[in-house]
Design a protein around this motif. Sequence first.
Motif, PDB file in Angstrom:
ATOM      1  N   THR A 184      -7.378   8.219 -21.243  1.00  0.00           N
ATOM      2  CA  THR A 184      -6.242   7.659 -21.962  1.00  0.00           C
ATOM      3  C   THR A 184      -6.635   7.302 -23.391  1.00  0.00           C
ATOM      4  OG1 THR A 184      -5.481   6.723 -19.889  1.00  0.00           O
ATOM      5  CG2 THR A 184      -4.485   5.868 -21.894  1.00  0.00           C
ATOM      6  N   ARG A 185      -7.810   6.681 -23.502  1.00  0.00           N
ATOM      7  CA  ARG A 185      -8.263   6.308 -24.852  1.00  0.00           C
ATOM      8  C   ARG A 185      -8.458   7.542 -25.714  1.00  0.00           C
ATOM      9  NH1 ARG A 185     -11.105   1.141 -25.286  1.00  0.00           N
ATOM     10  NH2 ARG A 185     -12.671   2.147 -26.558  1.00  0.00           N
ATOM     11  N   ALA A 186      -8.987   8.614 -25.118  1.00  0.00           N
ATOM     12  CA  ALA A 186      -9.207   9.836 -25.885  1.00  0.00           C
ATOM     13  C   ALA A 186      -7.875  10.480 -26.261  1.00  0.00           C
ATOM     14  CB  ALA A 186     -10.064  10.804 -25.083  1.00  0.00           C
ATOM     15  N   ALA A 187      -6.951  10.524 -25.275  1.00  0.00           N
ATOM     16  CA  ALA A 187      -5.670  11.184 -25.522  1.00  0.00           C
ATOM     17  C   ALA A 187      -4.858  10.433 -26.566  1.00  0.00           C
ATOM     18  CB  ALA A 187      -4.888  11.297 -24.215  1.00  0.00           C
ATOM     19  N   LYS A 188      -5.027   9.110 -26.595  1.00  0.00           N
ATOM     20  CA  LYS A 188      -4.273   8.286 -27.533  1.00  0.00           C
ATOM     21  C   LYS A 188      -4.592   8.659 -28.984  1.00  0.00           C
ATOM     22  CE  LYS A 188      -4.393   3.830 -27.972  1.00  0.00           C
ATOM     23  NZ  LYS A 188      -4.678   2.423 -27.693  1.00  0.00           N
ATOM     24  N   GLN A 189      -5.826   9.169 -29.185  1.00  0.00           N
ATOM     25  CA  GLN A 189      -6.258   9.508 -30.538  1.00  0.00           C
ATOM     26  C   GLN A 189      -5.608  10.802 -31.034  1.00  0.00           C
ATOM     27  OE1 GLN A 189      -8.909   7.540 -31.941  1.00  0.00           O
ATOM     28  NE2 GLN A 189      -8.594   6.244 -30.160  1.00  0.00           N
ATOM     29  N   ASN A 190      -5.034  11.593 -30.096  1.00  0.00           N
ATOM     30  CA  ASN A 190      -4.490  12.884 -30.507  1.00  0.00           C
ATOM     31  C   ASN A 190      -3.346  12.721 -31.499  1.00  0.00           C
ATOM     32  OD1 ASN A 190      -6.143  14.639 -29.134  1.00  0.00           O
ATOM     33  ND2 ASN A 190      -4.985  14.390 -27.222  1.00  0.00           N
ATOM     34  N   TYR A 192      -0.685  14.522 -31.845  1.00  0.00           N
ATOM     35  CA  TYR A 192       0.678  14.647 -31.343  1.00  0.00           C
ATOM     36  C   TYR A 192       1.174  13.361 -30.713  1.00  0.00           C
ATOM     37  CZ  TYR A 192      -1.719  15.821 -26.948  1.00  0.00           C
ATOM     38  OH  TYR A 192      -2.522  15.806 -25.860  1.00  0.00           O
ATOM     39  N   VAL A 193       0.246  12.573 -30.179  1.00  0.00           N
ATOM     40  CA  VAL A 193       0.661  11.273 -29.640  1.00  0.00           C
ATOM     41  C   VAL A 193       1.058  10.347 -30.783  1.00  0.00           C
ATOM     42  CG1 VAL A 193      -0.080   9.255 -28.347  1.00  0.00           C
ATOM     43  CG2 VAL A 193      -0.739  11.525 -27.578  1.00  0.00           C
ATOM     44  N   GLU A 194       0.228  10.360 -31.830  1.00  0.00           N
ATOM     45  CA  GLU A 194       0.551   9.533 -33.007  1.00  0.00           C
ATOM     46  C   GLU A 194       1.911   9.934 -33.574  1.00  0.00           C
ATOM     47  OE1 GLU A 194      -2.382   9.211 -36.145  1.00  0.00           O
ATOM     48  OE2 GLU A 194      -3.919   8.958 -34.611  1.00  0.00           O
ATOM     49  N   ALA A 195       2.130  11.258 -33.639  1.00  0.00           N
ATOM     50  CA  ALA A 195       3.393  11.753 -34.212  1.00  0.00           C
ATOM     51  C   ALA A 195       4.567  11.233 -33.393  1.00  0.00           C
ATOM     52  CB  ALA A 195       3.382  13.278 -34.227  1.00  0.00           C
ATOM     53  N   GLU A 196       4.427  11.293 -32.066  1.00  0.00           N
ATOM     54  CA  GLU A 196       5.547  10.849 -31.245  1.00  0.00           C
ATOM     55  C   GLU A 196       5.746   9.349 -31.325  1.00  0.00           C
ATOM     56  OE1 GLU A 196       7.826  11.842 -27.722  1.00  0.00           O
ATOM     57  OE2 GLU A 196       6.056  13.062 -27.285  1.00  0.00           O
ATOM     58  N   LEU A 197       4.630   8.639 -31.446  1.00  0.00           N
ATOM     59  CA  LEU A 197       4.734   7.190 -31.603  1.00  0.00           C
ATOM     60  C   LEU A 197       5.532   6.873 -32.857  1.00  0.00           C
ATOM     61  CD1 LEU A 197       1.317   5.563 -30.673  1.00  0.00           C
ATOM     62  CD2 LEU A 197       3.562   5.012 -29.776  1.00  0.00           C
ATOM     63  N   THR A 204       6.369   4.524 -21.900  1.00  0.00           N
ATOM     64  CA  THR A 204       6.482   5.271 -20.650  1.00  0.00           C
ATOM     65  C   THR A 204       6.552   6.756 -20.932  1.00  0.00           C
ATOM     66  OG1 THR A 204       8.149   3.572 -20.332  1.00  0.00           O
ATOM     67  CG2 THR A 204       7.569   4.918 -18.432  1.00  0.00           C
ATOM     68  N   ARG A 205       7.320   7.134 -21.969  1.00  0.00           N
ATOM     69  CA  ARG A 205       7.465   8.547 -22.291  1.00  0.00           C
ATOM     70  C   ARG A 205       6.107   9.147 -22.637  1.00  0.00           C
ATOM     71  NH1 ARG A 205      10.457  12.839 -23.914  1.00  0.00           N
ATOM     72  NH2 ARG A 205       9.269  14.088 -25.394  1.00  0.00           N
ATOM     73  N   ILE A 206       5.345   8.414 -23.444  1.00  0.00           N
ATOM     74  CA  ILE A 206       4.032   8.926 -23.839  1.00  0.00           C
ATOM     75  C   ILE A 206       3.115   9.026 -22.626  1.00  0.00           C
ATOM     76  CG2 ILE A 206       1.957   8.349 -25.139  1.00  0.00           C
ATOM     77  CD1 ILE A 206       3.758   7.495 -27.379  1.00  0.00           C
ATOM     78  N   ALA A 207       3.169   8.010 -21.782  1.00  0.00           N
ATOM     79  CA  ALA A 207       2.307   8.018 -20.599  1.00  0.00           C
ATOM     80  C   ALA A 207       2.641   9.214 -19.706  1.00  0.00           C
ATOM     81  CB  ALA A 207       2.460   6.712 -19.824  1.00  0.00           C
ATOM     82  N   VAL A 208       3.938   9.445 -19.467  1.00  0.00           N
ATOM     83  CA  VAL A 208       4.333  10.491 -18.529  1.00  0.00           C
ATOM     84  C   VAL A 208       4.174  11.883 -19.137  1.00  0.00           C
ATOM     85  CG1 VAL A 208       6.290  11.450 -17.253  1.00  0.00           C
ATOM     86  CG2 VAL A 208       5.881   8.987 -17.248  1.00  0.00           C
ATOM     87  N   HIS A 209       4.545  12.044 -20.409  1.00  0.00           N
ATOM     88  CA  HIS A 209       4.562  13.391 -20.985  1.00  0.00           C
ATOM     89  C   HIS A 209       3.242  13.812 -21.614  1.00  0.00           C
ATOM     90  CE1 HIS A 209       8.833  14.566 -20.646  1.00  0.00           C
ATOM     91  NE2 HIS A 209       8.975  13.256 -20.466  1.00  0.00           N
ATOM     92  N   HIS A 210       2.455  12.852 -22.076  1.00  0.00           N
ATOM     93  CA  HIS A 210       1.249  13.267 -22.788  1.00  0.00           C
ATOM     94  C   HIS A 210      -0.041  12.849 -22.102  1.00  0.00           C
ATOM     95  CE1 HIS A 210       3.684  14.782 -25.921  1.00  0.00           C
ATOM     96  NE2 HIS A 210       4.249  13.608 -26.143  1.00  0.00           N
ATOM     97  N   LEU A 211      -0.046  11.663 -21.516  1.00  0.00           N
ATOM     98  CA  LEU A 211      -1.309  11.193 -20.930  1.00  0.00           C
ATOM     99  C   LEU A 211      -1.520  11.803 -19.547  1.00  0.00           C
ATOM    100  CD1 LEU A 211      -1.262   7.480 -22.111  1.00  0.00           C
ATOM    101  CD2 LEU A 211      -2.250   9.484 -23.199  1.00  0.00           C
TER     102      LEU A 211
END
Lengths: 308, 314
Positions: A184-190, A192-197, A204-211
């Motif tokens: 999770t910590r690694a994926a958070k750095q991506n 595309y996650v930052e962009a969606e944030l 929840t959306r980030i957790a379900v769709h990206h993590l």
Amino acid sequence: MAVAARDGKAAAVRAPAAGGALTRLGRLIREVARRPAGLFGLIVICLLLVVVVAAPLVAPYSPYAQDIVHRLQGPSLHHLFGTDELGRDLLSRVIFGARIALGVAIPAVLIAMFVGLLTGLISGYLGGGTDQVAIVGMDAIQAFPAVILALALLAVLGPSLRNVVIVIGVALAPGYARVVRAMTRAAKQNQYVEAELSLGASTTRIAVHHLLPNIAAPLFILIAMDIPSAIAIEAGLAFLGLGVPPPSPSWGALLADGFSYVLISPWAIIAASAALMLTTLGFAMLGETLRDVLDPKLSGTRRRRKKR
Amino acid sequence: MLDYALRRLVMTFFVVVLIMTFLALLIQLVPGDPVRLVLGAKAPEELVQSVRHDMYLDKPVPAQVYYFFANALHGDLGVDFQSQRSVTSLIWTALPHTAILALASLALAGLLGVPLGVYAATHPGGWLDRVTAVATISLITMPAYVAGLLLLLVFSVHWSIMPATGTGNLSNPADYLKHLALPAIALAVTWIGYLARLVRTSMLEVLNERYIMAARSQGIRDRLVVYKYALRNAVIPTIAVVGVGLGTLLGGAIFVEVIFARAGLGMLIYNSIQTRNFPIVRGGVLVVALLFVAVNLLTDFVYHMVDPRIRVVS
């Protein structure tokens, strides 16, 4: 052009949702079966599943039927694995024991996974104080050897099928929490996650769709690796008399019975040991092959090595 | 390094506090009255009251936790329900046997596992490499109790060349070693396989490094390159797993001690679970957990000291 192509591919993958997942699973199984270790694992597990489902049909006797006259016999045509101290057919007990092995291991590993997934996602995503508390909690659970923790808990709770499942689940949970937290910590750095944030996506959306898609593969491998550990712990607890209570034919209970009569007949120990070793080996081989297939980084180094 | 060590120590402190709180509260999970459970329904009321008082079970729960901590700091882990001996002294007599068992099997695993891994890594793809690959994974997945029971069956029962039960006496070293052999092998089995595989993997990585190529290009003998230059770096990762390994060893020790009737810590815990002697269970489990935590802390520090690369990253 490139974008269009990617969109087309994405649509093709998404359209038959169930079929897509099934083909992917089919491809994965074929990929696993191509390797000798993977094939061995698949065969063992398929056999085990058949035995578990069809136990009453496969077993020549009832696992509880006593025949005191013919107790502690060696293998014969009537009893392929021999009989135990009450004259019960060992082959039938080993077959029904598979139900207990998987009936404990699979729910226990699922409990461990769900608890670990939740803790790992929360602590990895939030970080800070929550994370620190979660880490201390995981460290505290892992400060006990899994068997000792399970023993201590069962000593106070009392042995029962439900308690054995829960206790093994608790002991295995930190392994999942750690993996999920790190991923999770690694994926958070991506990016595309930052962009969606930045677009205002919900947690929840980030957790379900990206993590979750990111951590699915390592979780899959960990489950395959943990099932044999859970089976070994279950049988170990039963061997010490703290597992699923008698007369249920846990492989550990068969070992304990065989241990009591070790000077008279070795067959209970031999039969139960063979079942345990074959099962744990099968799952471990499947887990290793899955890791090779699913983790491109690892399988890459292996292939390179093989060439030389 | 100092910063890392300090952070690690603070975390460990909290972990220990959590462990002890958990163990102090464990007896609350017993369904019904733990004292009645042990002494039986017919025990006189005065006896029940006095045992309850000795275990602080007549005090409120937070006070029970407090007394467990306060007494443990003084080395007092309570008294045996039945013999009224102190739990600490029971643990002290059992601990050496378990420590010797664990160290012996760790040594055995190193002596057999490391050369096996080196051999497999220097002959990759060969038939012996393949055989060791299958053998190591079979060893790794074999539970300690299966290994113990099979060894007992073959060497003690079938051939009767090894003693089946007992610990032997430390004043008679030859006898003690004879009693130690089978339990130590049973406990080492998993770790022989695990070390062999670990050393093989890291050895293959190290053999790819440039300094090895440089050494080889200078015409240094192959054996010397492998054992002197490569192995030294390849065994570093094994230090990190020794800490975790000791945990599995301590867990496996309980089975091996029960099978071979060794008077160690595992046997003590097992026996007191059978008789529901909660103070001993609690004390024994606490000592196992503390040992595990301490060894992990130690190997972590050693690992950081021997491998400069990790030092920089952290």
